[in-house]
Write an enzyme that holds these catalytic residues in place. Sequence first.
Site: not given
Length: 249
Positions: A10, A12, A95, A97, A167, A173, A212
């Site tokens: 991904n 992003k 996701h 985000e 996730e 991150g 991560s």
Amino acid sequence: MSRQTIVAANWKMNGNSDLVTEILSGLNEQRFSDNHQVVICPPAPYLAAVQSAITNSKIATGAQNINENEKGAYTGEISALMLKDLQVQYAILGHSERRAMFHDSSELVAEKVAYALASGLKPILCIGETEEEREAGETESRLTSQLAPVIAKVGIEKFKDVVVAYEPVWAIGTGKTASAEIAQQTHEFIRGYLASFDADVAQTVPLLYGGSVNAKNCEELFAQADIDGGLIGGASLKIEEFKKICQAV
Ligand code: PGA
């Protein structure tokens, strides 16, 4: 039974044409086992470039989002049919985000999953709890509240074509990975929940861990019984690291 293993990148909102060349020339020469799939999900403007740079049959492309409609007056949005037209095979949906910043509710994610499946794209459905939810003992209820609307909308049989990515939001991150033990426990819970609808289908669904993941922690994570690969953010932008992760499954 042996499930398909998948490592998905991904990117992003990162990368450029040089990264497309660097990552694909590094990956194309790799050998992957028969049941393994690598999926590169770059920002939409680079999908066609990634698609045409692929020379290895084990590598596919994926989008990072789709709109839930076929076409029309939706400025800035991307249709699943356009992705199919480019031979894109996967789409990351839900996701964290997007859930946090772009109002992707679990109901909207369910519509996107339905539309992706109807268009012939495989959804990589992301679910995960926040740190507060984990500390409050609400991890399981959070995960089922994200899965249930999708199951209600598309039916459990369709999960044969769905990849689920667990996730934990607190691990994305942040450099804080879930321990292999916590990740495995949570994956086992997710598979058990899917099995409460259909045990056979639950056995076929690849469950990816994300948050991560790097070249150092991937082997232990991927060795767990219910972890069938990973969804990789930051480490997918570095070719040497990403190659190691792809080979660790
Ligand atoms: P990360 O991101 O690997 O950078 O934590 C994973 C993701 O958000 O998919």
